[in-house]
Design a protein around this motif. Structure first.
Motif, short mmCIF file in Angstrom:
data_model
loop_
_atom_site.label_atom_id
_atom_site.label_comp_id
_atom_site.label_asym_id
_atom_site.label_seq_id
_atom_site.Cartn_x
_atom_site.Cartn_y
_atom_site.Cartn_z
N GLY A 46 0.90 -1.44 -0.13
CA GLY A 46 0.19 0.03 -0.37
C GLY A 46 0.76 1.22 0.36
N LEU A 55 0.32 5.53 0.35
CA LEU A 55 -0.04 6.69 0.11
C LEU A 55 0.33 7.95 -0.50
N TYR A 112 -1.48 8.22 -9.47
CA TYR A 112 -2.16 7.21 -8.39
C TYR A 112 -2.54 6.64 -9.63
N GLN A 117 -1.12 2.30 -9.35
CA GLN A 117 -2.36 1.25 -9.51
C GLN A 117 -1.89 0.40 -10.40
N ARG A 136 -1.29 -0.73 -4.43
CA ARG A 136 -2.19 -0.75 -3.78
C ARG A 136 -2.24 0.77 -3.28
N ARG A 169 -3.45 4.46 -2.24
CA ARG A 169 -4.24 5.61 -1.80
C ARG A 169 -3.66 6.59 -1.91
N SER A 177 -10.75 14.40 3.84
CA SER A 177 -9.65 13.98 3.41
C SER A 177 -9.25 15.30 4.24
N TYR A 206 -4.89 3.41 6.49
CA TYR A 206 -5.06 3.29 5.55
C TYR A 206 -4.40 2.49 4.82
N CYS A 240 -1.49 1.37 5.04
CA CYS A 240 -0.39 1.90 3.66
C CYS A 240 1.22 1.15 4.23
#
Length: 266
Positions: free
Chosen positions: A44, A46, A87, A91, A96, A98, A107, A176, A178
């Motif tokens: 993950g 972020l 992103y 991705q 993965r 976020r 946010s 998250y 991550c």
């Protein structure tokens, strides 16, 4: 005399562009990894977008005229465009991802907490291949004749993120799920045409993205500048689309290099 100066300046620009491209090609050759979609899957990441104040551009007047956006709208356009491209690239590669650009109360609250617990240091750009976290040098701001003077070498320095509270990363990792955190610290869109009309036949745009990569323990794994240079010969959307894609690929390559460095053959 002016003609001679103009030719000399053009030659210096040519050498600068040549060195920049050579350095990038060298980095691409040396930043080798064994990463693939399977190895990246489940990791993950972020993405933390840059603060509104951490943006500077030599082209805002031109961009605003061509897009009919206000300076505030234009800044959001670049901020959101870079975030979305990062992103999509990460991705698609298998990570993965976020992000925090969704216009939600959660946010906005998270970004406020992150920015309030983050400081920035203007440091020497580290070697991306033989990386060591950069440190503050002995040069400090001085006051001369009532003016604050900071010795700087813009071509060799960048804005690095520093965590004021180690708990910040722990909370983000838990929230998250991550393991990696990409802080986009600053965006520059700079012009090659800085002195006079005799220097260049065509204005160059240099996109500099200052970033810091942390793990879930708050350790700085990598940092520096992602850079793309191109001629100013299109719309703001077309220019940024090309630049952001190139920059995103650079970031992907650096993250892969950190996580999955190519094993040396025995």
């Amino acid at each position: 005399m002016r003609i001679w100066i103009g030719r000399a300046n053009k030659f210096c620009l040519f050498l600068g562009l040549l060195f920049s491209r050579w350095a990038f090609s060298q980095e691409s050759t040396l930043l080798l990894s064994d990463a693939n979609r399977d190895s990246r899957r489940g990791t993950g990441i972020l993405i933390v977008p840059f603060e509104n104040r951490m943006y500077r551009s030599d082209f805002d007047q031109t961009f605003c005229q061509s897009t009919r956006m206000s300076p505030k709208q234009l800044k959001h356009f670049f901020r959101n465009g870079l975030n979305q491209t990062l992103y999509n690239t990460l991705q698609k590669a298998g990570y993965r991802v976020r992000d925090l650009m969704e216009d939600t109360a959660q946010s906005k609250s998270t970004l406020y907490n992150i920015y309030s617990q983050t400081a920035y240091d203007y440091l020497n750009v580290p070697d991306p291949v033989h990386f060591k976290p950069p440190k503050n040098d002995s040069r400090t701001p001085k006051v001369i004749k009532g003016q604050l003077v900071v010795e700087s070498q813009n071509e060799h320095k960048f804005m690095n993120a520093r965590l004021l509270q180690s708990q910040l990363i722990y909370n983000l990792a838990k929230q998250y799920q991550c393991k990696l955190f990409v802080f986009i610290n600053q965006m520059d869109i700079l012009s090659g045409n800085t002195n006079n009309a005799y220097q260049y036949q065509q204005t160059m745009q240099r996109f500099n993205i200052h970033y810091t990569l942390f793990n879930d323990q708050g350790i700085e794994l990598h940092s520096g500048i992602l850079q793309h240079e191109q001629a100013e010969n299109g719309t703001a959307a077309a220019l940024t689309d090309k630049a952001f894609k190139a920059i995103s690929e650079q970031l992907l390559k650096r993250i892969d290099f950190v996580l999955f460095p190519k094993k040396q053959k025995k």
